[in-house]
Scaffold this active site. Structure first.
Site, PDB file in Angstrom:
ATOM      1  N   ARG A  32     -33.970  21.360 -35.743  1.00 52.72           N
ATOM      2  CA  ARG A  32     -32.541  21.328 -35.005  1.00 52.72           C
ATOM      3  C   ARG A  32     -31.289  21.545 -35.892  1.00 52.72           C
ATOM      4  O   ARG A  32     -30.144  21.506 -35.370  1.00 52.72           O
ATOM      5  CB  ARG A  32     -32.243  19.997 -34.374  1.00 52.72           C
ATOM      6  CG  ARG A  32     -33.667  19.603 -33.309  1.00 52.72           C
ATOM      7  CD  ARG A  32     -33.411  18.342 -32.834  1.00 52.72           C
ATOM      8  NE  ARG A  32     -34.691  17.844 -32.218  1.00 52.72           N
ATOM      9  CZ  ARG A  32     -35.246  18.033 -30.819  1.00 52.72           C
ATOM     10  NH1 ARG A  32     -34.488  18.572 -30.103  1.00 52.72           N
ATOM     11  NH2 ARG A  32     -36.235  17.513 -30.413  1.00 52.72           N
ATOM     12  N   TYR A  62     -37.488  28.218 -37.730  1.00 54.55           N
ATOM     13  CA  TYR A  62     -36.179  27.358 -37.130  1.00 54.55           C
ATOM     14  C   TYR A  62     -34.931  28.155 -37.294  1.00 54.55           C
ATOM     15  O   TYR A  62     -34.518  28.541 -38.163  1.00 54.55           O
ATOM     16  CB  TYR A  62     -36.198  26.196 -38.195  1.00 54.55           C
ATOM     17  CG  TYR A  62     -37.446  25.287 -38.027  1.00 54.55           C
ATOM     18  CD1 TYR A  62     -38.335  25.288 -36.920  1.00 54.55           C
ATOM     19  CD2 TYR A  62     -37.531  24.087 -38.927  1.00 54.55           C
ATOM     20  CE1 TYR A  62     -39.506  24.373 -37.047  1.00 54.55           C
ATOM     21  CE2 TYR A  62     -38.675  23.257 -38.829  1.00 54.55           C
ATOM     22  CZ  TYR A  62     -39.511  23.535 -37.690  1.00 54.55           C
ATOM     23  OH  TYR A  62     -40.534  22.778 -37.900  1.00 54.55           O
ATOM     24  N   LEU A 218     -40.288  10.851 -32.237  1.00 54.61           N
ATOM     25  CA  LEU A 218     -39.556  10.098 -31.131  1.00 54.61           C
ATOM     26  C   LEU A 218     -40.068  10.803 -29.768  1.00 54.61           C
ATOM     27  O   LEU A 218     -39.252  10.753 -28.693  1.00 54.61           O
ATOM     28  CB  LEU A 218     -38.119   9.968 -31.289  1.00 54.61           C
ATOM     29  CG  LEU A 218     -37.570   9.349 -32.598  1.00 54.61           C
ATOM     30  CD1 LEU A 218     -36.217   9.440 -32.484  1.00 54.61           C
ATOM     31  CD2 LEU A 218     -38.344   7.957 -32.576  1.00 54.61           C
ATOM     32  N   GLY A 269     -36.006  13.498 -36.945  1.00 55.05           N
ATOM     33  CA  GLY A 269     -35.581  14.871 -36.377  1.00 55.05           C
ATOM     34  C   GLY A 269     -33.946  14.932 -36.133  1.00 55.05           C
ATOM     35  O   GLY A 269     -33.372  15.910 -35.754  1.00 55.05           O
ATOM     36  N   ARG A 275     -27.942   8.124 -37.431  1.00 56.57           N
ATOM     37  CA  ARG A 275     -29.228   7.876 -36.840  1.00 56.57           C
ATOM     38  C   ARG A 275     -30.247   8.166 -38.118  1.00 56.57           C
ATOM     39  O   ARG A 275     -31.236   7.486 -38.232  1.00 56.57           O
ATOM     40  CB  ARG A 275     -29.536   8.806 -35.646  1.00 56.57           C
ATOM     41  CG  ARG A 275     -29.110   8.249 -34.589  1.00 56.57           C
ATOM     42  CD  ARG A 275     -29.235   9.038 -33.335  1.00 56.57           C
ATOM     43  NE  ARG A 275     -28.733   8.723 -32.226  1.00 56.57           N
ATOM     44  CZ  ARG A 275     -28.522   9.457 -31.255  1.00 56.57           C
ATOM     45  NH1 ARG A 275     -28.649  10.756 -31.266  1.00 56.57           N
ATOM     46  NH2 ARG A 275     -27.634   9.149 -30.161  1.00 56.57           N
TER      47      ARG A 275
HETATM   48  P1  NAP Z   1     -37.655  13.457 -32.988  1.00 58.47           P
HETATM   49  O1  NAP Z   1     -37.303  12.511 -34.029  1.00 58.47           O
HETATM   50  O2  NAP Z   1     -39.101  13.238 -31.850  1.00 58.47           O
HETATM   51  O3  NAP Z   1     -36.570  13.919 -31.824  1.00 58.47           O
HETATM   52  C1  NAP Z   1     -35.277  14.170 -32.477  1.00 58.47           C
HETATM   53  C2  NAP Z   1     -34.356  14.388 -31.271  1.00 58.47           C
HETATM   54  O4  NAP Z   1     -34.296  12.913 -30.677  1.00 58.47           O
HETATM   55  C3  NAP Z   1     -33.002  14.896 -31.551  1.00 58.47           C
HETATM   56  O5  NAP Z   1     -32.350  15.695 -30.561  1.00 58.47           O
HETATM   57  C4  NAP Z   1     -31.973  13.415 -31.621  1.00 58.47           C
HETATM   58  O6  NAP Z   1     -30.689  13.750 -31.206  1.00 58.47           O
HETATM   59  C5  NAP Z   1     -32.733  12.783 -30.638  1.00 58.47           C
HETATM   60  N1  NAP Z   1     -32.621  11.128 -31.058  1.00 58.47           N
HETATM   61  C6  NAP Z   1     -32.827  10.491 -31.650  1.00 58.47           C
HETATM   62  N2  NAP Z   1     -32.217   9.253 -31.759  1.00 58.47           N
HETATM   63  C7  NAP Z   1     -31.955   9.151 -30.476  1.00 58.47           C
HETATM   64  C8  NAP Z   1     -31.162   8.088 -30.014  1.00 58.47           C
HETATM   65  N3  NAP Z   1     -31.194   6.861 -30.526  1.00 58.47           N
HETATM   66  N4  NAP Z   1     -30.740   8.363 -28.687  1.00 58.47           N
HETATM   67  C9  NAP Z   1     -30.717   9.414 -28.227  1.00 58.47           C
HETATM   68  N5  NAP Z   1     -31.492  10.526 -28.848  1.00 58.47           N
HETATM   69  C10 NAP Z   1     -31.967  10.222 -30.022  1.00 58.47           C
HETATM   70  O7  NAP Z   1     -38.200  14.952 -33.838  1.00 58.47           O
HETATM   71  P2  NAP Z   1     -37.933  16.419 -33.541  1.00 58.47           P
HETATM   72  O8  NAP Z   1     -36.749  16.797 -33.878  1.00 58.47           O
HETATM   73  O9  NAP Z   1     -38.409  16.775 -32.231  1.00 58.47           O
HETATM   74  O10 NAP Z   1     -38.967  16.878 -34.654  1.00 58.47           O
HETATM   75  C11 NAP Z   1     -38.770  16.249 -36.093  1.00 58.47           C
HETATM   76  C12 NAP Z   1     -39.125  17.377 -36.942  1.00 58.47           C
HETATM   77  O11 NAP Z   1     -40.396  17.590 -36.837  1.00 58.47           O
HETATM   78  C13 NAP Z   1     -38.482  18.794 -36.887  1.00 58.47           C
HETATM   79  O12 NAP Z   1     -37.095  18.694 -37.640  1.00 58.47           O
HETATM   80  C14 NAP Z   1     -39.415  19.612 -37.705  1.00 58.47           C
HETATM   81  O13 NAP Z   1     -39.370  19.485 -39.129  1.00 58.47           O
HETATM   82  C15 NAP Z   1     -40.584  18.842 -37.233  1.00 58.47           C
HETATM   83  N6  NAP Z   1     -41.423  19.842 -36.262  1.00 58.47           N
HETATM   84  C16 NAP Z   1     -42.484  20.418 -36.736  1.00 58.47           C
HETATM   85  C17 NAP Z   1     -43.156  21.190 -35.680  1.00 58.47           C
HETATM   86  C18 NAP Z   1     -44.329  22.025 -35.812  1.00 58.47           C
HETATM   87  O14 NAP Z   1     -44.950  22.730 -35.119  1.00 58.47           O
HETATM   88  N7  NAP Z   1     -44.870  21.890 -37.121  1.00 58.47           N
HETATM   89  C19 NAP Z   1     -42.735  21.239 -34.513  1.00 58.47           C
HETATM   90  C20 NAP Z   1     -41.775  20.484 -33.849  1.00 58.47           C
HETATM   91  C21 NAP Z   1     -41.060  19.802 -34.741  1.00 58.47           C
HETATM   92  P3  NAP Z   1     -29.513  13.443 -32.325  1.00 58.47           P
HETATM   93  O15 NAP Z   1     -29.789  14.802 -33.333  1.00 58.47           O
HETATM   94  O16 NAP Z   1     -28.458  13.540 -31.603  1.00 58.47           O
HETATM   95  O17 NAP Z   1     -29.669  12.341 -33.146  1.00 58.47           O
END
Ligand code: NAP
Length: 305
Positions: A32, A62, A218, A269, A275
């Site tokens: 993101r 990305y 998450l 993420g 955060r």
């Molecule tokens: P995540 O931690 O599950 O979700 C992050 C999202 O949750 C963000 O939009 C964040 O918003 C939100 N969030 C976090 N804390 C919050 C809170 N207290 N209240 C409300 N919203 C909250 O992780 P993800 O971004 O989906 O994935 C993490 C990483 O995994 C990626 O950056 C990437 O490196 C990796 N990934 C890999 C693959 C793959 O195929 N290998 C696929 C997807 C992801 P804010 O930014 O506003 O805090």
């Protein structure tokens, strides 16, 4: 009698498989990571580093999910590196390749070689510490993948080799042909997405000494903002433990992942500095078996047998 013993605390640093690299127990991810504000981007990297995170995960794909070009997230990190010469050396830098828009996957020797070179150019670096195949291309023989990545490794372009979204059988096949140990696997894994617990991937990782990086820890944010009955039940079970340690539900969600004996590394993420810093609260939480299984049971929506 309920067992009240605590599970072992997850380590703050750990080996990245058998690569010889040491990484933090939490990672920060750049799916993101977007925009043109290099100072704001640098503040996110600093928030992660200053809270103890040393493993940084990006990918060439990305960008398009954020309405930007292929490679945009790597290019933004490259701009952050350009503005802070010592920064690159403070982290274990991981990227991925092999997803091609419209194909959708290509792990042929020609494509992966060009993808690695293109990532290095966008990042403005000569070497990435971990290079991961983002999704399996079932049309490339694992022996060809192994030779391609070993050549890039010998050329000094990539350090450790990893995979993402591979089945346990695909991991086994690639590991068989590699002469460099396969360092990491990156499945989706969280209290809402339990696949690796039942697919054998976590067991395989422990058997082969492979580090597990958990994407969307998450559930893409749904644990922080639960919408369904199931998501609310999981968040409630996490909150019970979070409250005992004075941490957020999200920190408890990260620590739930880390409590498994494979010590999976949640990839945080968030793109909010506060955060990102708060994620380190995950190390404060201790899990009893009963509390850990209560989260699992809430996610399964049925009792364990
Ligand atoms: P995540 O931690 O599950 O979700 C992050 C999202 O949750 C963000 O939009 C964040 O918003 C939100 N969030 C976090 N804390 C919050 C809170 N207290 N209240 C409300 N919203 C909250 O992780 P993800 O971004 O989906 O994935 C993490 C990483 O995994 C990626 O950056 C990437 O490196 C990796 N990934 C890999 C693959 C793959 O195929 N290998 C696929 C997807 C992801 P804010 O930014 O506003 O805090």
């Amino acid at each position: 009698m309920t067992s009240s013993a605590f599970l072992p605390a997850p380590p703050k640093t750990r080996p990245l498989g058998k690569s010889g690299l040491t990484v933090s127990g939490l990672s920060w991810g750049m799916w993101r990571f977007k925009g043109n504000d290099v100072a704001a981007a640098a503040a996110l990297v600093d928030a992660a580093l200053s809270s103890g995170i040393t493993l940084f995960d990006t990918a060439d794909i990305y960008g398009p999910d954020n309405g930007e070009a292929f490679g945009a997230s790597e290019a933004l990190l490259g701009k952050v590196f350009a503005g802070n010469k010592g920064l690159r050396g403070k982290m274990v830098l991981a990227t991925k390749g092999g997803i091609v828009i419209g194909t959708p996957y290509d792990s042929s020797a020609a494509y992966l070689t060009s993808a690695i070179d293109a990532s290095l150019t966008r990042l403005g670096v000569e070497h990435v510490d971990l290079w991961q195949i983002h999704r399996p291309d079932v049309l490339t023989h694992p022996q060809e993948i192994a030779r391609t990545l070993e050549d890039a490794h010998k050329a000094g372009k990539i350090g450790a080799i990893g995979v993402s979204n591979f089945t346990a059988a695909q991991i086994d096949a690639l590991a068989h042909f590699l002469t460099v140990p396969l360092a990491s696997t990156q499945p989706e894994y969280s209290a809402l997405t339990l696949g690796p617990l039942v697919s054998g991937e976590l067991d395989q990782a422990m058997r082969l000494g492979i580090a597990v990086m958990a994407w969307s820890p998450l559930g893409g944010g749904r644990i922080a903002d639960p919408r369904s009955e199931r998501e609310r039940a999981v968040a409630t079970a996490l909150k019970k433990v979070a409250d005992q340690y004075g941490v957020s539900v999200t920190a408890a969600a990260f620590s739930w992942i880390m409590a498994h004996p494979a010590n999976p590394i949640p990839i945080v993420g968030s793109q909010t500095p506060a955060r990102i810093r708060e994620a380190a609260d995950a190390y404060k939480v201790k899990w009893t078996r009963a509390d850990w299984y209560a989260v699992l049971t809430a996610s399964r929506e049925e009792p364990l047998p």
